[in-house]
Design a protein around this motif. Structure first.
Motif, PDB file in Angstrom:
ATOM      1  N   GLY A  65       0.778  -1.231   0.000  1.00  0.00           N
ATOM      2  CA  GLY A  65       0.000   0.000   0.000  1.00  0.00           C
ATOM      3  C   GLY A  65       0.807   1.277   0.000  1.00  0.00           C
ATOM      4  N   VAL A  66       2.030   1.243  -0.485  1.00  0.00           N
ATOM      5  CA  VAL A  66       2.896   2.433  -0.511  1.00  0.00           C
ATOM      6  C   VAL A  66       2.966   2.968  -1.930  1.00  0.00           C
ATOM      7  CG1 VAL A  66       5.230   3.314  -0.123  1.00  0.00           C
ATOM      8  CG2 VAL A  66       4.251   1.631   1.450  1.00  0.00           C
ATOM      9  N   SER A  67       2.611   4.212  -2.102  1.00  0.00           N
ATOM     10  CA  SER A  67       2.642   4.844  -3.421  1.00  0.00           C
ATOM     11  C   SER A  67       4.040   5.395  -3.703  1.00  0.00           C
ATOM     12  CB  SER A  67       1.620   5.983  -3.466  1.00  0.00           C
ATOM     13  OG  SER A  67       2.075   7.080  -2.680  1.00  0.00           O
ATOM     14  N   PRO A  68       4.326   5.741  -4.963  1.00  0.00           N
ATOM     15  CA  PRO A  68       5.648   6.308  -5.291  1.00  0.00           C
ATOM     16  C   PRO A  68       5.988   7.548  -4.476  1.00  0.00           C
ATOM     17  CG  PRO A  68       4.530   5.639  -7.299  1.00  0.00           C
ATOM     18  CD  PRO A  68       3.531   5.480  -6.184  1.00  0.00           C
ATOM     19  N   ASN A 122       8.563  -9.942  -3.203  1.00  0.00           N
ATOM     20  CA  ASN A 122       7.826  -9.432  -2.055  1.00  0.00           C
ATOM     21  C   ASN A 122       8.665  -8.389  -1.322  1.00  0.00           C
ATOM     22  OD1 ASN A 122       5.402 -11.069  -2.232  1.00  0.00           O
ATOM     23  ND2 ASN A 122       6.713 -12.816  -1.699  1.00  0.00           N
ATOM     24  N   PRO A 123       8.017  -7.431  -0.658  1.00  0.00           N
ATOM     25  CA  PRO A 123       8.762  -6.343  -0.008  1.00  0.00           C
ATOM     26  C   PRO A 123       9.535  -6.816   1.220  1.00  0.00           C
ATOM     27  CG  PRO A 123       6.422  -6.167   0.475  1.00  0.00           C
ATOM     28  CD  PRO A 123       6.554  -7.259  -0.538  1.00  0.00           C
ATOM     29  N   THR A 155       7.536   0.264  11.425  1.00  0.00           N
ATOM     30  CA  THR A 155       6.903   0.658  10.169  1.00  0.00           C
ATOM     31  C   THR A 155       6.358  -0.563   9.434  1.00  0.00           C
ATOM     32  OG1 THR A 155       8.383   2.574   9.973  1.00  0.00           O
ATOM     33  CG2 THR A 155       7.255   1.857   7.973  1.00  0.00           C
ATOM     34  N   ALA A 156       7.146  -1.641   9.410  1.00  0.00           N
ATOM     35  CA  ALA A 156       6.684  -2.874   8.753  1.00  0.00           C
ATOM     36  C   ALA A 156       5.414  -3.405   9.409  1.00  0.00           C
ATOM     37  CB  ALA A 156       7.787  -3.922   8.800  1.00  0.00           C
ATOM     38  N   LEU A 157       5.325  -3.306  10.732  1.00  0.00           N
ATOM     39  CA  LEU A 157       4.133  -3.786  11.437  1.00  0.00           C
ATOM     40  C   LEU A 157       2.884  -2.989  11.052  1.00  0.00           C
ATOM     41  CD1 LEU A 157       5.670  -4.443  14.970  1.00  0.00           C
ATOM     42  CD2 LEU A 157       4.636  -6.163  13.468  1.00  0.00           C
ATOM     43  N   LYS A 158       3.053  -1.757  10.622  1.00  0.00           N
ATOM     44  CA  LYS A 158       1.923  -0.952  10.159  1.00  0.00           C
ATOM     45  C   LYS A 158       1.529  -1.300   8.724  1.00  0.00           C
ATOM     46  CE  LYS A 158       1.812   1.628  13.921  1.00  0.00           C
ATOM     47  NZ  LYS A 158       0.692   1.525  14.880  1.00  0.00           N
ATOM     48  N   LEU A 159       2.454  -1.868   7.969  1.00  0.00           N
ATOM     49  CA  LEU A 159       2.233  -2.114   6.550  1.00  0.00           C
ATOM     50  C   LEU A 159       1.833  -3.544   6.224  1.00  0.00           C
ATOM     51  CD1 LEU A 159       5.321  -0.159   5.149  1.00  0.00           C
ATOM     52  CD2 LEU A 159       2.922   0.532   4.946  1.00  0.00           C
ATOM     53  N   ALA A 160       2.141  -4.496   7.107  1.00  0.00           N
ATOM     54  CA  ALA A 160       1.946  -5.913   6.784  1.00  0.00           C
ATOM     55  C   ALA A 160       1.198  -6.631   7.897  1.00  0.00           C
ATOM     56  CB  ALA A 160       3.305  -6.581   6.551  1.00  0.00           C
ATOM     57  N   ASP A 161       0.580  -7.763   7.534  1.00  0.00           N
ATOM     58  CA  ASP A 161      -0.100  -8.605   8.525  1.00  0.00           C
ATOM     59  C   ASP A 161       0.912  -9.360   9.379  1.00  0.00           C
ATOM     60  OD1 ASP A 161      -2.578  -7.862   7.425  1.00  0.00           O
ATOM     61  OD2 ASP A 161      -2.452  -9.460   5.924  1.00  0.00           O
TER      62      ASP A 161
END
Length: 536
Positions: free
Chosen positions: A26-29, A257-258, A281-287
């Protein structure tokens, strides 16, 4: 970068543009600061915008020891993360950067992420520059009159470089005449062991980074009072040097994968964990976020819980312990030349180390899962011996074969991890309270984690403990510095003798106390075999 290849590296999908990989989380350019087509940093604006999002599930991957036979925790973390994505979860791996010193000394096992070249995004160079700028300020201050009354005999801030070079461990600087300053003893450690690196990895944001940098103790004056980086008005410049390095690096795994690769504190002489800002930050972006810790469960799991989790308020849902029949044979004393021959009794004997790791992890209130990395030379009887040893402690043991079967060898482990994460947890327990005196904190780690009956130290080291306690640092956690070999030796000794403490070092900016046990060279030097650079 000359890394050990994943078995599917030659067949892996073509690398995608990093902006395309970022869309999977869900991260845009606009949220990226690109370093070419295949790597980027995420911006501070993006990190701030994620603040109120719920956290995903954190999983820690470690191993029985740091040898290749134990299975690379980093390699397993990437394989597990890719498997979780394949079965429908949104997962990221979050790992440490390999240092240039590691690469050149053939100590690097960063797997299957070839975009991470020797210089990557320049984070380690920024740490080196910041650390050495502070060292230069100290000598410059003395040269121009020494208003702070720095005692040159009590300067504790050595220089660093990102290269193994034993010739620079102990030097005399400022030789050559008056214009070069006042000669004094000095030396170079490794960038990965720098307190600046630890600060970078434990800072929650730029403001926290600035505060911690100002709190670094660099020297003592003639009255033996501490002098800080802020006394030299250094913290603003140091923070500016590190501003971009503080941002997590986004790359991609073999399956596009990121993954965050950020921060590289040494696993033996540092706290050995990737950055807090990348993990949070990763915990906010991924399950699911899969991370590793240092050199293995021997040395660095306790630092992950006592320092990183304590500082960042993290609670992993489970800890995956990577092991293998070959690794447990080595733990039992079998030589490397004999690890491929079937030896069920040696595996069973080596399981004593595995059981100790399981017990250690449970002391933090977190469940353990044993992942058995099998190879073609392992027999089913050897695998069964590991499974039986784990079952005695009611610990699940799952075989996986990602080095042999690639993707298909990890999916079962990933599904089991998802099931375990859904189970309820009683929450993270601390090994000791903040109010426990420093000596007894170190003693608790030695007795609870390494099986020693006590700790011992000479009068000078005992005085260091007392001085730090009296100076108001008694609330800080302990980072026990010990090589994996020393840890294994201590486990074999069990209660035969206490753990010997050789030195105590204050890291006031990083906010922990380093307790050095056994021999641990600040700059190990290049190994006897030809280093990688000769054939790079």
């Amino acid at each position: 970068m000359p890394v050990r290849s994943h078995p599917e590296t030659s067949n892996q999908p073509k690398r995608l543009p990093i902006v395309e990989v970022a869309t999977k989380i869900g991260v845009s350019p606009r949220g990226l600061l690109n370093f070419g087509p295949h790597k980027a940093k995420v911006t501070a604006d993006l990190i701030n915008a994620l603040e109120n999002k719920p956290d995903g599930t954190l999983l820690l991957v470690t191993s029985v020891g740091p040898t290749l036979a134990s299975g690379s925790g980093a390699a397993a973390a990437i394989a597990i993360s890719d498997a979780l994505n394949r079965i429908g979860a949104r997962s990221m791996s979050c790992l440490r950067e390999a240092s240039l010193a590691e690469c050149l000394a053939e100590a690097c096992d960063r797997p299957a992420l070839s975009v991470i070249d020797w210089h990557f995004t320049g984070d380690l160079h920024a740490v080196t520059a910041a650390h050495n700028y502070l060292a230069a300020l100290i000598d410059n201050h003395i040269h121009w009159g020494n208003e702070l009354d720095i005692d040159a005999r009590r300067i504790v801030w050595r220089r660093v470089l990102d290269l193994d070079d034993r010739a620079l461990r102990s030097i005399v600087n400022s030789l050559g005449g008056v214009e070069n300053g006042f000669p004094r003893e000095d030396g170079f450690g490794l960038t990965a062991s720098s307190e600046v690196m630890a600060i970078l990895c434990l800072s929650l944001d730029h403001k926290d980074l600035l505060r911690r940098l100002g709190n670094i103790v660099v020297a003592y004056n003639s009255a033996e009072a501490p002098l800080y980086a802020r006394d030299l008005r250094a913290q603003e410049t140091l923070a500016a040097l590190l501003a971009e390095a503080l941002l997590p690096n986004l790359v991609q795994t073999p399956e596009n994968n990121p993954a965050f690769i950020h921060g590289g504190p040494c696993g033996t002489s540092g706290h050995g964990c990737t950055s807090l800002i990348a993990t949070k930050t990763a915990l906010k972006l991924a399950d699911y976020v899969i991370t590793d810790a240092g050199c293995g469960a021997d040395v660095d799991v306790v630092k992950f819980f006592d320092i990183k989790c304590r500082t960042g308020g993290l609670t992993p849902a489970a800890v995956v312990i990577i092991t293998s029949p070959r690794a447990l044979k080595l733990q039992s004393g079998i030589g490397e030349e004999d690890v491929t021959a079937e030896n069920v009794s040696a595996v069973a004997n080596g399981c004593a180390a595995l059981k100790q790791h399981i017990a250690n992890i449970r002391k933090f209130g977190v469940g353990a899962i044993v992942a058995i990395a099998t190879s073609p030379t392992d027999t089913q009887e050897e695998v069964d011996a590991i499974t039986a040893a784990a079952s005695i402690d009611c610990t699940p043991a799952i075989s996986f074969t990602h080095w042999e079967q690639g993707r298909a060898g990890v999916d079962a482990l990933a599904r089991h991890l998802m099931d375990c994460c859904d189970a309820s947890s009683d929450g993270l327990r601390r090994l000791y309270s903040d109010g426990l005196p420093l000596w007894y904190k170190a003693r608790t780690i030695a007795t609870e984690f390494y099986g020693a009956t006590d700790i011992s130290a000479d009068e000078a080291v005992v005085a260091q403990f007392k001085a730090l306690q009296a100076a108001g640092y008694g609330h800080l956690p302990i980072s026990m510095v010990m090589t994996p070999g020393a840890a294994a030796k201590q486990r074999r000794l069990r209660a035969a003798e206490p753990l010997v403490v050789r030195e105590v070092v204050l890291a006031a900016g990083a906010e922990f106390i380093t307790v050095v046990c056994g021999e641990n060279a600040c700059n190990p030097g290049l190994p006897k075999p030809q280093p990688k650079a000769a054939s790079a």
